[in-house]
Motif scaffolding. Sequence first.
Motif, PDB file in Angstrom:
ATOM      1  N   VAL A   1       0.849  -1.186   0.000  1.00 13.70           N
ATOM      2  CA  VAL A   1       0.000   0.000   0.000  1.00 13.70           C
ATOM      3  C   VAL A   1       0.887   1.241   0.000  1.00 13.70           C
ATOM      4  O   VAL A   1       1.744   1.400   0.866  1.00 13.70           O
ATOM      5  CB  VAL A   1      -0.948  -0.006   1.221  1.00 13.70           C
ATOM      6  CG1 VAL A   1      -1.769   1.269   1.279  1.00 13.70           C
ATOM      7  CG2 VAL A   1      -1.848  -1.242   1.202  1.00 13.70           C
ATOM      8  N   SER A   2       0.688   2.112  -0.979  1.00 17.46           N
ATOM      9  CA  SER A   2       1.490   3.330  -1.093  1.00 17.46           C
ATOM     10  C   SER A   2       0.897   4.494  -0.308  1.00 17.46           C
ATOM     11  O   SER A   2       1.624   5.307   0.242  1.00 17.46           O
ATOM     12  CB  SER A   2       1.615   3.746  -2.559  1.00 17.46           C
ATOM     13  OG  SER A   2       2.297   2.757  -3.290  1.00 17.46           O
ATOM     14  N   VAL A   3      -0.423   4.579  -0.280  1.00 15.03           N
ATOM     15  CA  VAL A   3      -1.101   5.657   0.438  1.00 15.03           C
ATOM     16  C   VAL A   3      -2.186   5.039   1.306  1.00 15.03           C
ATOM     17  O   VAL A   3      -2.995   4.243   0.825  1.00 15.03           O
ATOM     18  CB  VAL A   3      -1.715   6.685  -0.535  1.00 15.03           C
ATOM     19  CG1 VAL A   3      -2.476   7.773   0.225  1.00 15.03           C
ATOM     20  CG2 VAL A   3      -0.649   7.300  -1.423  1.00 15.03           C
ATOM     21  N   ALA A   4      -2.158   5.398   2.588  1.00  8.97           N
ATOM     22  CA  ALA A   4      -3.164   4.912   3.528  1.00  8.97           C
ATOM     23  C   ALA A   4      -3.456   6.012   4.536  1.00  8.97           C
ATOM     24  O   ALA A   4      -2.544   6.533   5.176  1.00  8.97           O
ATOM     25  CB  ALA A   4      -2.660   3.659   4.250  1.00  8.97           C
ATOM     26  N   LEU A   5      -4.717   6.365   4.628  1.00 12.15           N
ATOM     27  CA  LEU A   5      -5.119   7.374   5.599  1.00 12.15           C
ATOM     28  C   LEU A   5      -6.610   7.272   5.864  1.00 12.15           C
ATOM     29  O   LEU A   5      -7.374   6.843   5.004  1.00 12.15           O
ATOM     30  CB  LEU A   5      -4.769   8.787   5.126  1.00 12.15           C
ATOM     31  CG  LEU A   5      -5.446   9.335   3.872  1.00 12.15           C
ATOM     32  CD1 LEU A   5      -5.437  10.860   3.927  1.00 12.15           C
ATOM     33  CD2 LEU A   5      -4.733   8.891   2.622  1.00 12.15           C
ATOM     34  N   TRP A   6      -6.975   7.621   7.079  1.00  9.91           N
ATOM     35  CA  TRP A   6      -8.386   7.806   7.390  1.00  9.91           C
ATOM     36  C   TRP A   6      -8.734   9.185   6.872  1.00  9.91           C
ATOM     37  O   TRP A   6      -7.996  10.144   7.096  1.00  9.91           O
ATOM     38  CB  TRP A   6      -8.638   7.784   8.894  1.00  9.91           C
ATOM     39  CG  TRP A   6      -8.724   6.421   9.478  1.00  9.91           C
ATOM     40  CD1 TRP A   6      -7.787   5.813  10.267  1.00  9.91           C
ATOM     41  CD2 TRP A   6      -9.812   5.504   9.367  1.00  9.91           C
ATOM     42  NE1 TRP A   6      -8.226   4.572  10.626  1.00  9.91           N
ATOM     43  CE2 TRP A   6      -9.467   4.353  10.087  1.00  9.91           C
ATOM     44  CE3 TRP A   6     -11.039   5.541   8.710  1.00  9.91           C
ATOM     45  CZ2 TRP A   6     -10.314   3.254  10.187  1.00  9.91           C
ATOM     46  CZ3 TRP A   6     -11.876   4.441   8.814  1.00  9.91           C
ATOM     47  CH2 TRP A   6     -11.506   3.321   9.543  1.00  9.91           C
ATOM     48  N   MET A   7      -9.849   9.291   6.174  1.00  9.80           N
ATOM     49  CA  MET A   7     -10.248  10.579   5.630  1.00  9.80           C
ATOM     50  C   MET A   7     -11.735  10.778   5.898  1.00  9.80           C
ATOM     51  O   MET A   7     -12.540   9.877   5.644  1.00  9.80           O
ATOM     52  CB  MET A   7      -9.968  10.590   4.118  1.00  9.80           C
ATOM     53  CG  MET A   7      -9.985  11.940   3.484  1.00  9.80           C
ATOM     54  SD  MET A   7      -9.681  11.871   1.691  1.00  9.80           S
ATOM     55  CE  MET A   7      -7.960  11.427   1.601  1.00  9.80           C
ATOM     56  N   TYR A   8     -12.060  11.944   6.453  1.00 10.35           N
ATOM     57  CA  TYR A   8     -13.474  12.282   6.607  1.00 10.35           C
ATOM     58  C   TYR A   8     -13.935  12.904   5.307  1.00 10.35           C
ATOM     59  O   TYR A   8     -13.421  13.937   4.887  1.00 10.35           O
ATOM     60  CB  TYR A   8     -13.721  13.248   7.766  1.00 10.35           C
ATOM     61  CG  TYR A   8     -15.199  13.462   7.984  1.00 10.35           C
ATOM     62  CD1 TYR A   8     -15.926  12.583   8.771  1.00 10.35           C
ATOM     63  CD2 TYR A   8     -15.871  14.503   7.365  1.00 10.35           C
ATOM     64  CE1 TYR A   8     -17.293  12.744   8.943  1.00 10.35           C
ATOM     65  CE2 TYR A   8     -17.233  14.672   7.537  1.00 10.35           C
ATOM     66  CZ  TYR A   8     -17.937  13.789   8.325  1.00 10.35           C
ATOM     67  OH  TYR A   8     -19.297  13.952   8.495  1.00 10.35           O
ATOM     68  N   LEU A   9     -14.882  12.260   4.662  1.00 12.75           N
ATOM     69  CA  LEU A   9     -15.369  12.715   3.363  1.00 12.75           C
ATOM     70  C   LEU A   9     -16.819  13.152   3.486  1.00 12.75           C
ATOM     71  O   LEU A   9     -17.688  12.350   3.863  1.00 12.75           O
ATOM     72  CB  LEU A   9     -15.227  11.594   2.334  1.00 12.75           C
ATOM     73  CG  LEU A   9     -13.789  11.128   2.105  1.00 12.75           C
ATOM     74  CD1 LEU A   9     -13.748   9.852   1.293  1.00 12.75           C
ATOM     75  CD2 LEU A   9     -12.986  12.224   1.428  1.00 12.75           C
ATOM     76  N   SER A  10     -17.056  14.397   3.182  1.00 13.89           N
ATOM     77  CA  SER A  10     -18.390  14.955   3.358  1.00 13.89           C
ATOM     78  C   SER A  10     -19.419  14.286   2.451  1.00 13.89           C
ATOM     79  O   SER A  10     -20.594  14.208   2.815  1.00 13.89           O
ATOM     80  CB  SER A  10     -18.382  16.468   3.149  1.00 13.89           C
ATOM     81  OG  SER A  10     -17.861  16.790   1.883  1.00 13.89           O
TER      82      SER A  10
END
Length: 127
Positions: A28-37
């Motif tokens: 995995v190159s990019v991993a993040l928790w993201m709050y998406l409206s």
Amino acid sequence: MDKAAMVSIDIDRGAEILDALGRAKVKVSVALWMYLSEYEDWRLVLSARQFDTPDVRDAYGLIHDSLAPAGFTPRNTPPILILRMADPSIRELRRLFGKTKSVEGMRLGGQVFGDRFVEDAYVYRIS
């Protein structure tokens, strides 16, 4: 609607998922928790070359197959959003933070990355 708070159990669960994917040889190159409206919810956003398949369902299948041996089922797996490596948001994150020594634990928010407004985010990795 008020945004749900990111709590340590979510952060720990995301780390467990990344460990399980690593054991399954998914890089995995990019991993993040993201709050998406648009979802009014937190999503574990993942991007990897192995997920760049013509049919995104194959990528979700790879995640399911990789997480199952670690005991993750659809019932106890948090919402995951796969974005292709060519996604404008992923490209922008990698351009800005890809060479940063350590991004783990970094918080982002209140800004636009590519074509996506990020209200809040907790980063595991960006490479």
